[in-house]
Scaffold this motif. Structure first.
Motif, mmCIF file in Angstrom:
data_model
loop_
_atom_site.group_PDB
_atom_site.id
_atom_site.type_symbol
_atom_site.label_atom_id
_atom_site.label_comp_id
_atom_site.label_asym_id
_atom_site.label_seq_id
_atom_site.Cartn_x
_atom_site.Cartn_y
_atom_site.Cartn_z
ATOM 1 N N LEU A 119 0.847 -1.181 0.000
ATOM 2 C CA LEU A 119 0.000 0.000 0.000
ATOM 3 C C LEU A 119 0.888 1.237 0.000
ATOM 4 C CD1 LEU A 119 -2.359 -1.188 2.879
ATOM 5 C CD2 LEU A 119 -2.719 -1.466 0.415
ATOM 6 N N GLY A 120 0.720 2.088 -0.999
ATOM 7 C CA GLY A 120 1.511 3.303 -1.097
ATOM 8 C C GLY A 120 0.668 4.535 -0.816
ATOM 9 N N LEU A 121 1.209 5.445 -0.010
ATOM 10 C CA LEU A 121 0.518 6.695 0.318
ATOM 11 C C LEU A 121 1.507 7.843 0.246
ATOM 12 C CD1 LEU A 121 -0.576 4.382 2.595
ATOM 13 C CD2 LEU A 121 -2.091 6.262 3.054
ATOM 14 N N ARG A 122 0.994 9.000 -0.135
ATOM 15 C CA ARG A 122 1.781 10.236 -0.093
ATOM 16 C C ARG A 122 1.308 11.038 1.110
ATOM 17 N NH1 ARG A 122 5.139 11.824 -3.774
ATOM 18 N NH2 ARG A 122 5.145 10.868 -5.818
ATOM 19 N N THR A 123 2.263 11.585 1.837
ATOM 20 C CA THR A 123 1.894 12.422 2.969
ATOM 21 C C THR A 123 1.610 13.827 2.467
ATOM 22 O OG1 THR A 123 4.124 13.206 3.480
ATOM 23 C CG2 THR A 123 3.463 11.082 4.435
ATOM 24 N N PRO A 124 0.834 14.622 3.213
ATOM 25 C CA PRO A 124 0.582 16.004 2.805
ATOM 26 C C PRO A 124 1.871 16.823 2.696
ATOM 27 C CG PRO A 124 -0.950 15.367 4.522
ATOM 28 C CD PRO A 124 0.059 14.258 4.394
ATOM 29 N N GLU A 125 2.902 16.396 3.425
ATOM 30 C CA GLU A 125 4.178 17.089 3.399
ATOM 31 C C GLU A 125 5.021 16.706 2.186
ATOM 32 O OE1 GLU A 125 2.320 16.565 7.202
ATOM 33 O OE2 GLU A 125 3.199 14.997 5.955
ATOM 34 N N GLY A 126 4.540 15.765 1.378
ATOM 35 C CA GLY A 126 5.247 15.359 0.170
ATOM 36 C C GLY A 126 6.053 14.085 0.289
ATOM 37 N N GLY A 127 6.081 13.474 1.448
ATOM 38 C CA GLY A 127 6.792 12.209 1.618
ATOM 39 C C GLY A 127 5.971 11.039 1.123
ATOM 40 N N GLN A 128 6.598 9.883 1.129
ATOM 41 C CA GLN A 128 5.899 8.662 0.724
ATOM 42 C C GLN A 128 6.051 7.602 1.799
ATOM 43 O OE1 GLN A 128 5.965 7.219 -3.347
ATOM 44 N NE2 GLN A 128 7.206 8.989 -3.917
ATOM 45 N N VAL A 129 5.003 6.795 1.928
ATOM 46 C CA VAL A 129 4.966 5.689 2.870
ATOM 47 C C VAL A 129 4.547 4.445 2.090
ATOM 48 C CG1 VAL A 129 3.805 4.768 4.924
ATOM 49 C CG2 VAL A 129 4.338 7.204 4.790
ATOM 50 N N ALA A 130 5.207 3.315 2.381
ATOM 51 C CA ALA A 130 4.835 2.036 1.774
ATOM 52 C C ALA A 130 4.598 1.023 2.889
ATOM 53 C CB ALA A 130 5.920 1.546 0.835
ATOM 54 N N LEU A 131 3.382 0.514 2.973
ATOM 55 C CA LEU A 131 3.068 -0.552 3.912
ATOM 56 C C LEU A 131 3.266 -1.855 3.152
ATOM 57 C CD1 LEU A 131 0.739 1.909 4.572
ATOM 58 C CD2 LEU A 131 0.709 0.447 6.574
ATOM 59 N N THR A 132 4.313 -2.591 3.510
ATOM 60 C CA THR A 132 4.767 -3.712 2.687
ATOM 61 C C THR A 132 4.312 -5.079 3.173
ATOM 62 O OG1 THR A 132 6.877 -3.792 3.885
ATOM 63 C CG2 THR A 132 6.782 -2.432 1.879
ATOM 64 N N GLY A 133 3.569 -5.137 4.262
ATOM 65 C CA GLY A 133 3.117 -6.438 4.752
ATOM 66 C C GLY A 133 4.298 -7.362 4.944
ATOM 67 N N ASP A 134 4.187 -8.581 4.438
ATOM 68 C CA ASP A 134 5.276 -9.551 4.579
ATOM 69 C C ASP A 134 6.061 -9.712 3.280
ATOM 70 O OD1 ASP A 134 4.417 -9.820 7.139
ATOM 71 O OD2 ASP A 134 3.795 -11.913 6.975
ATOM 72 N N THR A 135 6.091 -8.659 2.466
ATOM 73 C CA THR A 135 6.885 -8.677 1.237
ATOM 74 C C THR A 135 8.297 -8.172 1.484
ATOM 75 O OG1 THR A 135 4.919 -8.405 -0.132
ATOM 76 C CG2 THR A 135 7.007 -7.780 -1.122
ATOM 77 N N LEU A 136 8.429 -7.067 2.217
ATOM 78 C CA LEU A 136 9.732 -6.449 2.481
ATOM 79 C C LEU A 136 9.803 -6.040 3.937
ATOM 80 C CD1 LEU A 136 12.428 -5.243 1.373
ATOM 81 C CD2 LEU A 136 11.137 -3.134 0.939
ATOM 82 N N PHE A 137 10.904 -6.429 4.593
ATOM 83 C CA PHE A 137 11.169 -6.075 5.981
ATOM 84 C C PHE A 137 12.473 -5.294 6.048
ATOM 85 C CE2 PHE A 137 9.301 -10.475 6.355
ATOM 86 C CZ PHE A 137 8.049 -10.078 6.795
ATOM 87 N N ALA A 138 12.784 -4.750 7.212
ATOM 88 C CA ALA A 138 14.085 -4.129 7.432
ATOM 89 C C ALA A 138 15.133 -5.238 7.403
ATOM 90 C CB ALA A 138 14.116 -3.404 8.772
ATOM 91 N N GLY A 139 15.966 -5.246 6.367
ATOM 92 C CA GLY A 139 17.042 -6.220 6.254
ATOM 93 C C GLY A 139 16.638 -7.600 5.796
ATOM 94 N N SER A 140 15.417 -7.775 5.320
ATOM 95 C CA SER A 140 14.956 -9.102 4.933
ATOM 96 C C SER A 140 13.791 -8.984 3.947
ATOM 97 C CB SER A 140 14.502 -9.877 6.176
ATOM 98 O OG SER A 140 14.231 -11.222 5.875
ATOM 99 N N VAL A 141 13.338 -10.125 3.481
ATOM 100 C CA VAL A 141 12.135 -10.202 2.654
ATOM 101 C C VAL A 141 11.260 -11.304 3.227
ATOM 102 C CG1 VAL A 141 13.231 -9.376 0.531
ATOM 103 C CG2 VAL A 141 13.198 -11.815 1.013
ATOM 104 N N GLY A 142 10.004 -11.288 2.855
ATOM 105 C CA GLY A 142 9.070 -12.278 3.365
ATOM 106 C C GLY A 142 9.292 -13.650 2.757
ATOM 107 N N ARG A 143 8.871 -14.646 3.502
ATOM 108 C CA ARG A 143 8.925 -16.028 3.023
ATOM 109 C C ARG A 143 8.180 -16.118 1.699
ATOM 110 N NH1 ARG A 143 4.876 -19.352 4.184
ATOM 111 N NH2 ARG A 143 4.280 -18.033 5.933
#
Length: 188
Positions: A119-143
């Motif tokens: 899920l991708g969202l743009r913040t009102p300040e112009g940033g971007q957020v990606a909710l990656t579920g179990d696809t991408l983690f910090a330093g890893s990827v999902g099973r």
């Protein structure tokens, strides 16, 4: 944009509340098991009302409380059709659109499950957020995550995009592009 996150259940899946601001509607992403107490506390603290339930995929650690929350708040669970068979409750197909006043870009990235999405969202300040579920983690990827799908995600988002994964701490696309050992050799 207001973002509140907390772990839930035995696997500590991250549940997120996202809203344009405190004191209004919010979307609840990945309402796993045992979210009732922390969710109720976060809703009260920020004066939020759930307007949508959204799941990054249909595994129980990400949808365990969806049926009860749906009934309690009168809002459906939005789940990609590819994962409808994984969820016992009622759901509506998850597509790009507005949830709780937030524009959400739904990217189908099958691999972890047939209906895994980011899920991708743009913040009102112009940033971007990606909710990656179990696809991408910090330093890893999902099973069973598809390396090509993850590579395509990394290539499509700027380095400063904040990644809110399904488990563990937040990260950025830039950090994962530069140092995620599971993506070595993918060209990311």
């Amino acid at each position: 944009m207001l973002v509140v996150g907390f772990g839930s259940g035995p696997l500590q899946a991250n549940c997120y509340l996202l809203a344009a601001a405190a004191g209004g509607p919010c979307m609840v992403v990945d309402p796993g098991p045992e979210v009732a107490a922390p969710l109720t506390a976060a809703l009260a603290e920020h004066r939020l009302v759930p307007a949508a339930l959204v799941a990054t995929h249909g595994h129980p650690d990400h949808v365990g409380s969806a049926a009860s929350l749906s009934a309690e708040h009168g809002v459906p669970l939005h789940l990609h059709a590819g994962d409808a068979d994984l969820y016992d409750g009622d759901s509506v197909p998850l597509e790009t659109g507005a949830f709780a006043g937030l524009a959400v870009d739904v990217r189908h990235l099958p691999g972890h499950t047939p209906g895994s999405v980011v899920l991708g969202l743009r913040t009102p300040e112009g940033g971007q957020v990606a909710l990656t579920g179990d696809t991408l983690f910090a330093g890893s990827v999902g099973r069973s995550a598809d390396a090509e799908s993850v590579r395509a995600l990394l290539e499509s988002l700027p380095d400063d995009t904040v990644v809110l994964p399904g488990h563990g701490p937040a990260t950025t696309i830039g950090r994962e592009r530069a140092g995620n050992p599971f993506l070595a050799g993918t060209g990311a």
